[in-house]
Design a protein around this motif. Structure first.
Motif, PDB file in Angstrom:
ATOM      1  N   GLY A   1       5.065   6.637 -13.221  1.00 54.67           N
ATOM      2  CA  GLY A   1       4.274   6.422 -12.018  1.00 54.67           C
ATOM      3  C   GLY A   1       3.030   5.585 -12.247  1.00 54.67           C
ATOM      4  N   LEU A   2       2.561   5.514 -13.495  1.00 65.87           N
ATOM      5  CA  LEU A   2       1.335   4.769 -13.772  1.00 65.87           C
ATOM      6  C   LEU A   2       1.491   3.301 -13.397  1.00 65.87           C
ATOM      7  N   ALA A   3       2.591   2.686 -13.770  1.00 63.87           N
ATOM      8  CA  ALA A   3       2.790   1.259 -13.490  1.00 63.87           C
ATOM      9  C   ALA A   3       2.848   0.998 -11.991  1.00 63.87           C
ATOM     10  N   ALA A   4       3.510   1.876 -11.252  1.00 66.72           N
ATOM     11  CA  ALA A   4       3.604   1.703  -9.807  1.00 66.72           C
ATOM     12  C   ALA A   4       2.235   1.843  -9.147  1.00 66.72           C
ATOM     13  N   LEU A   5       1.431   2.790  -9.630  1.00 66.36           N
ATOM     14  CA  LEU A   5       0.090   2.965  -9.081  1.00 66.36           C
ATOM     15  C   LEU A   5      -0.794   1.771  -9.399  1.00 66.36           C
ATOM     16  N   ALA A   6      -0.651   1.241 -10.605  1.00 70.06           N
ATOM     17  CA  ALA A   6      -1.420   0.054 -10.967  1.00 70.06           C
ATOM     18  C   ALA A   6      -1.060  -1.126 -10.071  1.00 70.06           C
ATOM     19  N   ALA A   7       0.222  -1.267  -9.756  1.00 72.84           N
ATOM     20  CA  ALA A   7       0.647  -2.354  -8.870  1.00 72.84           C
ATOM     21  C   ALA A   7       0.060  -2.182  -7.475  1.00 72.84           C
ATOM     22  N   ALA A   8       0.019  -0.942  -6.987  1.00 71.90           N
ATOM     23  CA  ALA A   8      -0.586  -0.684  -5.681  1.00 71.90           C
ATOM     24  C   ALA A   8      -2.083  -0.975  -5.701  1.00 71.90           C
ATOM     25  N   LEU A   9      -2.739  -0.613  -6.783  1.00 77.29           N
ATOM     26  CA  LEU A   9      -4.169  -0.882  -6.897  1.00 77.29           C
ATOM     27  C   LEU A   9      -4.430  -2.388  -6.967  1.00 77.29           C
ATOM     28  N   THR A  10      -3.538  -3.107  -7.618  1.00 77.01           N
ATOM     29  CA  THR A  10      -3.650  -4.578  -7.637  1.00 77.01           C
ATOM     30  C   THR A  10      -3.615  -5.125  -6.216  1.00 77.01           C
ATOM     31  N   GLU A  11      -2.699  -4.633  -5.407  1.00 80.40           N
ATOM     32  CA  GLU A  11      -2.607  -5.079  -4.023  1.00 80.40           C
ATOM     33  C   GLU A  11      -3.913  -4.807  -3.275  1.00 80.40           C
ATOM     34  N   LEU A  12      -4.484  -3.636  -3.497  1.00 80.07           N
ATOM     35  CA  LEU A  12      -5.738  -3.293  -2.844  1.00 80.07           C
ATOM     36  C   LEU A  12      -6.867  -4.194  -3.333  1.00 80.07           C
ATOM     37  N   VAL A  13      -6.940  -4.416  -4.626  1.00 79.59           N
ATOM     38  CA  VAL A  13      -8.006  -5.241  -5.202  1.00 79.59           C
ATOM     39  C   VAL A  13      -7.944  -6.676  -4.658  1.00 79.59           C
TER      40      VAL A  13
ATOM     41  N   HIS B   1     -20.369   2.645   4.497  1.00 79.44           N
ATOM     42  CA  HIS B   1     -19.957   1.696   3.459  1.00 79.44           C
ATOM     43  C   HIS B   1     -18.459   1.428   3.383  1.00 79.44           C
ATOM     44  N   THR B   2     -17.654   2.119   4.177  1.00 78.33           N
ATOM     45  CA  THR B   2     -16.208   1.884   4.124  1.00 78.33           C
ATOM     46  C   THR B   2     -15.767   1.159   5.393  1.00 78.33           C
ATOM     47  N   PRO B   3     -15.607  -0.162   5.327  1.00 80.96           N
ATOM     48  CA  PRO B   3     -15.183  -0.900   6.519  1.00 80.96           C
ATOM     49  C   PRO B   3     -13.730  -0.593   6.859  1.00 80.96           C
ATOM     50  N   PRO B   4     -13.356  -0.630   8.138  1.00 79.54           N
ATOM     51  CA  PRO B   4     -11.979  -0.327   8.538  1.00 79.54           C
ATOM     52  C   PRO B   4     -10.938  -1.180   7.828  1.00 79.54           C
ATOM     53  N   ALA B   5     -11.250  -2.451   7.576  1.00 81.20           N
ATOM     54  CA  ALA B   5     -10.273  -3.325   6.928  1.00 81.20           C
ATOM     55  C   ALA B   5      -9.971  -2.867   5.501  1.00 81.20           C
ATOM     56  N   LEU B   6     -10.982  -2.385   4.788  1.00 78.00           N
ATOM     57  CA  LEU B   6     -10.764  -1.909   3.423  1.00 78.00           C
ATOM     58  C   LEU B   6      -9.925  -0.643   3.426  1.00 78.00           C
ATOM     59  N   LEU B   7     -10.211   0.264   4.341  1.00 78.93           N
ATOM     60  CA  LEU B   7      -9.417   1.487   4.447  1.00 78.93           C
ATOM     61  C   LEU B   7      -7.975   1.172   4.819  1.00 78.93           C
ATOM     62  N   ALA B   8      -7.776   0.271   5.760  1.00 78.37           N
ATOM     63  CA  ALA B   8      -6.415  -0.104   6.161  1.00 78.37           C
ATOM     64  C   ALA B   8      -5.655  -0.738   5.007  1.00 78.37           C
ATOM     65  N   ALA B   9      -6.347  -1.547   4.212  1.00 81.52           N
ATOM     66  CA  ALA B   9      -5.698  -2.172   3.057  1.00 81.52           C
ATOM     67  C   ALA B   9      -5.260  -1.125   2.049  1.00 81.52           C
ATOM     68  N   ALA B  10      -6.084  -0.086   1.850  1.00 84.61           N
ATOM     69  CA  ALA B  10      -5.725   0.980   0.914  1.00 84.61           C
ATOM     70  C   ALA B  10      -4.548   1.789   1.431  1.00 84.61           C
ATOM     71  N   GLU B  11      -4.540   2.099   2.706  1.00 91.17           N
ATOM     72  CA  GLU B  11      -3.425   2.857   3.275  1.00 91.17           C
ATOM     73  C   GLU B  11      -2.120   2.090   3.133  1.00 91.17           C
TER      74      GLU B  11
END
Length: 265
Positions: free
Chosen positions: A248-260, A184-194
């Motif tokens: 750190g919460l705001a920075a993590l939220a911004a990173a999660l936005t990028e992933l989403v 269920h984890t496609p390479p593109a999704l993993l690469a986007a998270a990294e």
């Protein structure tokens, strides 16, 4: 404690978004009827909630959703995982049964007795676990019908130092642990998270926690359902074990936005 807490909340996103941000462990809420079945004193229970709750992860998901170009859907557990843990298998397939932490926990993070010997878990499964699983299944089905695919991004956190209940606590504990599934984890999704989380000091795969959450109806059967677990080490954004969030919460939220936004556009 709330007398009639909502078991979970589904917060709609854009009609075209395939993404479901799943936040299963952020709440400390335990209904009074469930509290009566827990053996710990109030003080010991507060301590356990400090350790077991993925504090502030609902805030991270909410901030990420608000900033996203295409708003994801959010599925947020309104109850503590000490009521039921919706991400466990409800049967003998669950490896955490070895430490008394299956779908209904009988032991704590420190391997103390949480519920009495012989506790009947079936009423909690019927009242909370199965309706949650059914609602999540419907949420995925809705995304498949509307967007042709679904992408479940699980938002979790974990302590800097391992707790006694961890079966794989001897492994690496990177700032961001990405849990994956070979189906269920496609390479593109993993690469986007990294890429999205590269600025936090490093990402790692499946250590100390591995795997993803996919409703059993689709698990291992439908590759239109993608999934990734994001485990955030707590010292990156909060005071441990159960303290306030920091910058750190705001920075993590911004990173999660990028992933989403990656799979949604």
């Amino acid at each position: 404690m709330n007398h009639r807490p909502e078991p979970f909340e589904i917060l709609p996103g854009a009609a075209t978004s395939p993404v479901i941000l799943h936040v299963p462990h952020s709440s400390r809420v335990i209904p009074e009827s469930v509290r009566r079945g827990i053996s710990l004193s109030d003080r010991a229970l507060d301590r356990e909630l400090d350790h077991i709750t993925d504090s502030h992860t609902a805030e991270i998901a909410a901030a990420a959703a608000a900033a996203s170009a295409v708003t994801p859907w959010r599925f947020v557990n309104g109850l503590s995982r000490l009521v039921v843990d919706p991400e466990r298998f409800p049967d003998e397939r669950e490896e955490m049964l070895a430490v008394g932490m299956g779908a209904v926990y009988t032991h704590s993070t420190h391997r103390e007795r949480l519920r009495p010997e012989g506790f009947d878990v079936r009423p909690l499964l019927d009242r909370y676990f199965h309706p949650y699983a059914e609602a999540m299944t419907r949420a995925v089905e809705d995304r498949l019908q509307a967007a042709g695919r679904a992408v479940i991004i699980d938002v979790h956190s974990y302590p800097t130092e391992p707790l006694p209940y961890e079966l794989h606590g001897e492994g690496s504990r990177p700032p961001i642990c990405l849990g994956t599934d070979p189906f269920h984890t496609p390479p593109a999704l993993l690469a986007a998270a990294e890429k999205a989380f590269e600025g936090f000091g490093g990402t790692g795969l499946d250590s100390p926690f591995a795997g993803t959450y996919v409703p059993l109806e689709y698990y291992g059967k439908d590759d239109r359902v993608g999934a990734l677990m994001v485990e955030i080490r707590r010292d990156t954004y909060m005071s441990e074990p159960g303290g306030p969030a920091g910058p750190g919460l705001a920075a993590l939220a911004a990173a999660l936005t990028e992933l989403v936004d990656e799979p949604a556009t």
